[in-house]
Scaffold this motif. Structure first.
Motif, PDB file in Angstrom:
ATOM      1  N   GLY A 288       0.821  -1.207   0.000  1.00 41.47           N
ATOM      2  CA  GLY A 288       0.000   0.000   0.000  1.00 41.47           C
ATOM      3  C   GLY A 288       0.848   1.247   0.000  1.00 41.47           C
ATOM      4  N   GLY A 289       0.523   2.185   0.886  1.00 42.31           N
ATOM      5  CA  GLY A 289       1.262   3.440   0.944  1.00 42.31           C
ATOM      6  C   GLY A 289       2.286   3.476   2.063  1.00 42.31           C
ATOM      7  N   ILE A 290       2.696   2.298   2.534  1.00 42.49           N
ATOM      8  CA  ILE A 290       3.652   2.265   3.638  1.00 42.49           C
ATOM      9  C   ILE A 290       5.057   2.558   3.103  1.00 42.49           C
ATOM     10  CG2 ILE A 290       4.654   0.773   5.428  1.00 42.49           C
ATOM     11  CD1 ILE A 290       1.948  -0.624   5.518  1.00 42.49           C
ATOM     12  N   ALA A 291       5.825   3.339   3.854  1.00 43.07           N
ATOM     13  CA  ALA A 291       7.169   3.734   3.397  1.00 43.07           C
ATOM     14  C   ALA A 291       8.040   2.493   3.185  1.00 43.07           C
ATOM     15  CB  ALA A 291       7.804   4.650   4.438  1.00 43.07           C
ATOM     16  N   ASP A 292       8.938   2.574   2.218  1.00 41.46           N
ATOM     17  CA  ASP A 292       9.739   1.413   1.829  1.00 41.46           C
ATOM     18  C   ASP A 292      10.589   0.872   2.968  1.00 41.46           C
ATOM     19  OD1 ASP A 292       8.686   1.457  -0.667  1.00 41.46           O
ATOM     20  OD2 ASP A 292      10.314   2.679  -1.527  1.00 41.46           O
ATOM     21  N   ASN A 293      11.061   1.764   3.826  1.00 44.36           N
ATOM     22  CA  ASN A 293      11.944   1.304   4.907  1.00 44.36           C
ATOM     23  C   ASN A 293      11.172   0.889   6.167  1.00 44.36           C
ATOM     24  OD1 ASN A 293      11.044   3.801   5.587  1.00 44.36           O
ATOM     25  ND2 ASN A 293      13.055   4.651   6.154  1.00 44.36           N
ATOM     26  N   ALA A 294       9.844   0.966   6.124  1.00 48.22           N
ATOM     27  CA  ALA A 294       9.074   0.636   7.328  1.00 48.22           C
ATOM     28  C   ALA A 294       8.901  -0.876   7.455  1.00 48.22           C
ATOM     29  CB  ALA A 294       7.711   1.318   7.283  1.00 48.22           C
TER      30      ALA A 294
END
Ligand code: ADP
Ligand code: MG
Ligand code: MG
Ligand code: MG
Length: 679
Positions: free
Chosen positions: A333-339
């Motif tokens: 989804g829209g979760i940051a790549d490093n999360a």
């Protein structure tokens, strides 16, 4: 409803960089609250209710009933920041904003005193004042405040007044225009950020009721083909399921109305015990109040709202849900790549995931409990001996935690279960962050804590006190438990009865110390049962029946009907009889006012008892039967605008205690009592 900050809300792409920051400071704030309230005990038993309303405009000439988007003055005048707020306060009430622009929430201005019987007699009167004041405040006298759980034709053509067209950027819904959303910036942002984080629109599929002419094989025929937003084809890519009512917007859930009650427990340990005791009562209260047979103009194959709201705010991306992605969408989804992304079994809006544990309270010389062992139970040292009834194995459903939050809370003196509770809530991201509110004083503010806490919408909420709640500072609330599963009912009589009953049951629990623990998976299963059609009469709920007989016996769990659970049978003292006994054994009845209160409680108990036995239909059954007998109903599970109008008018007569309707709905005994008492 959490606080409504003024300021600039950040879009998801801007706000997600602050997620850890908000969580970190939220936990600092919680620790400060916890430390401030240490040693606080013997708090007075206050409680209060919250009622939500739909503002419905009835046009008798056109024969339409629509949600009104124009009555925003009620809140502007009488809400917490309203210019005429004092006028509401003078009448002992307060209005609050809700998700829908067509909604109102109202509460008593001051909580009720739950330690005197007279306190319980104020509730219905207070609710009735709220309705009258709201009505008088409406600019358009054709609008009235109705307590319906779901507006039957929400999302159908022309369901709003004035007319709107669904094409809003916040929800991008095919059915709900953004104009239905409360105009305060928090709400459109919340709507958009859930969609952005998830990576697609929410997708709610509720089983369609199969009548003789219902099409069960195709997709919901009301889904339009449109090319306005990139997500317009999601329904056809698998988001919509055949044989289901498909809904694609937060408003379908958060536009529902419900009844909530909050109680203040004597101290944190008692709050934990009450919370745990209600985990498995919550599904039964949902089923008892079932009032949602129609969604988006279709009869549903279920009677309650709960999973509609779960789906409506489900911000988990496909990877977190463990589901396949739609064509052209991202798994994260829209979760940051490093999360970090973990599997999360449930939506933010769902049933309770774990017990808090009834940490031993040692009776003090005054007979009341005193906090003894908070902070001492660790994961390694935990054993049944730390608790009165709770056993660690009862928390048998998967509930992931945020390990950093857990570690921090443990080192701040939270015991294992308490730390785990908040660490579970803190797996979620903040959904709306206000630019001006990022820097906070953790010693005095709680916005960051509330940001996560109040967007975890479970059947119960464990509400901590604020940093001001030092021992002895009684004017500031202490540890509270909110009971949240109930649907809203059409009349104030019913809402008062359910509110009062739940609170008196909590009082009875505190006094008689039952053991209501079941493996939490049993409560989960009960929640599923509450989502079946005719759950009120046909549902069987797993419940510990040797609950009143102390701690050491082996648990006996039986499958009970609501009749058996609420009215009891040879093996089990029902929830109504024990609450009645509590009233009898607790309150002094000397004055006429006290006698009147006792009489009122007795009629509430009769109502609850008859609803549980099926003698009084559930609201869902009553509405369903009206539709089935309507001359225009074609047995295709569809509710058109004219059936909707007739239904709303019919329910309005019930709301106003029209004798014909009260005797049809409540039966002879209660309707006679009502007419003898000036209803
Ligand atoms: P929320 O929407 O966060 O649940 P509200 O302010 O809308 O909060 O409702 C809180 C409820 O708690 C109201 O019914 C109010 O009367 C009640 N309440 C307020 N103070 C106390 C207290 N000290 N103890 C118990 N209930 C309280
Ligand atoms: Mg509310
Ligand atoms: Mg509220
Ligand atoms: Mg509430």
């Amino acid at each position: 409803m959490g606080l409504l900050s003024q300021g600039t809300p950040l879009s998801w792409a801007e706000s997600r960089q602050y997620n850890d920051y908000v969580r970190e400071h939220g936990i600092n704030q919680l620790v400060n609250c916890f430390n401030a309230a240490k040693g606080r005990h013997n708090d007075h038993f206050f409680w209060g209710d919250e009622i939500e309303y739909h503002m419905i405009r009835i046009d008798d000439k056109a024969k339409t009933a629509q949600l009104s988007l124009k009555e925003t003055e009620v809140l502007k005048n009488l809400g917490e920041h309203g210019k005429d707020k004092q006028r509401a306060i003078d009448q002992g009430i307060l209005f609050h904003p809700e998700y829908g622009r067509f909604m109102l929430e109202a509460t008593p201005y001051q909580p009720y005193d739950g330690e005197t019987i007279e306190g319980y007699a104020e509730v219905e009167q207070n609710m009735s004042v709220r309705r009258t004041v709201a009505h008088n405040e409406m600019g358009d006298k054709n609008v009235h405040a109705a307590t319906l759980t779901a507006f039957p034709t929400m999302g159908c053509d022309d369901f709003t007044y004035p007319k709107t067209v669904p094409k809003g950027p916040s929800s991008q819904s095919l059915f709900l225009p953004d104009e239905v959303i409360n105009q305060h910036v928090r709400f459109p942002t919340l709507t958009a950020n859930i969609r952005r984080r998830r990576g697609q629109k929410v997708a709610i599929n509720i089983p369609l009721f199969e009548d003789t002419n219902t099409d069960m094989t195709h997709l919901d025929s009301s889904i339009p083909k449109r090319e306005l937003f990139s997500g317009d084809d999601e329904a056809f890519l698998g988001a919509a399921k055949p044989g289901h009512i498909y809904m694609d917007s937060m408003g379908f859930g958060m536009g529902c109305c419900c009844l909530q009650v909050t109680l203040q427990a004597p101290d944190i340990n008692e709050a934990r015990y009450v919370y745990d005791s209600f985990v498995n009562i919550a599904p039964a209260l949902l089923a008892l109040t079932a009032a949602t047979p129609i969604l988006k103009g279709r009869l549903a194959d279920q009677d309650v709202r709960w999973n509609v709201i779960s789906g409506a705010v489900d911000d988990r991306c496909p990877e977190e849900r463990g589901e396949a992605t739609l064509q052209g969408h991202k798994a994260r989804g829209g979760i940051a790549d490093n999360a970090n992304v973990i599997y999360i079994p449930k939506s933010r809006y769902d049933s309770v995931d774990q017990y808090l544990g009834d940490i031993h309270s040692q009776p003090g010389i005054d007979g009341l409990s005193h906090i003894t062992s908070v902070g001492t139970v660790s994961k390694e040292s935990e054993s049944s001996a730390d608790y009165t009834y709770f056993e660690p194995s009862l928390n048998d459903v998967e509930s992931p935690i945020n390990p950093a939050v857990y570690a921090k809370l443990r080192s701040a003196g939270f015991d294992h279960r308490l730390a785990r509770h908040f660490a579970h809530l803190y797996i979620r991201d903040p959904l709306v962050i206000f630019k001006e509110k990022i820097k906070q004083d953790d010693a005095t503010e709680t916005d960051h804590f509330e940001n996560i806490q109040s967007t975890n919408w479970q059947t119960l909420r464990f509400k901590p006190p604020t940093q001001k709640a030092t021992p002895g500072n009684d004017s500031v609330p202490g540890w509270r438990v909110e009971i949240r599963p109930m649907e809203i009912s059409v009349t104030d009589f019913e809402n008062a009865a359910f509110g009062v009953f739940s609170i008196l049951l909590a009082r009875a629990v505190i006094k008689y110390r039952p053991n209501f623990y079941v493996p939490i998976s049993v409560a989960e299963q009960n929640m599923k049962v509450a989502h079946t059609r005719r759950c009120t009469t046909d549902g069987k709920f797993g419940f510990r029946v040797n609950s009143w007989h102390g701690q050491n016996e082996e648990s006996v769990i039986a499958q009970l009907s609501l009749d058996q659970l609420f009215n009891g049978y040879e093996d089990f003292e029902g929830l109504v009889p024990v609450t009645r006994r509590y009233v009898h054994e607790t309150f002094e009845i000397k004055t006429e006012q006290q006698r009147n209160a006792q009489e009122l409680l007795e009629i509430y108990f009769k109502f609850i008892s008859k609803r549980a036995s099926g003698e009084i239909p559930s609201t869902a059954k009553f509405i369903r039967s009206f539709v089935m007998h309507h001359p225009e109903y074609k047995h295709d599970s569809k509710i058109n605008s004219s059936i909707n109008y007739d239904l709303i008018k019919y329910l309005q007569r019930l709301e106003r205690y029209d004798p014909e309707l009260t005797s049809e709905f409540f039966g002879k005994e209660i309707s006679t009592w009502m007419s003898d008492h000036g209803y």
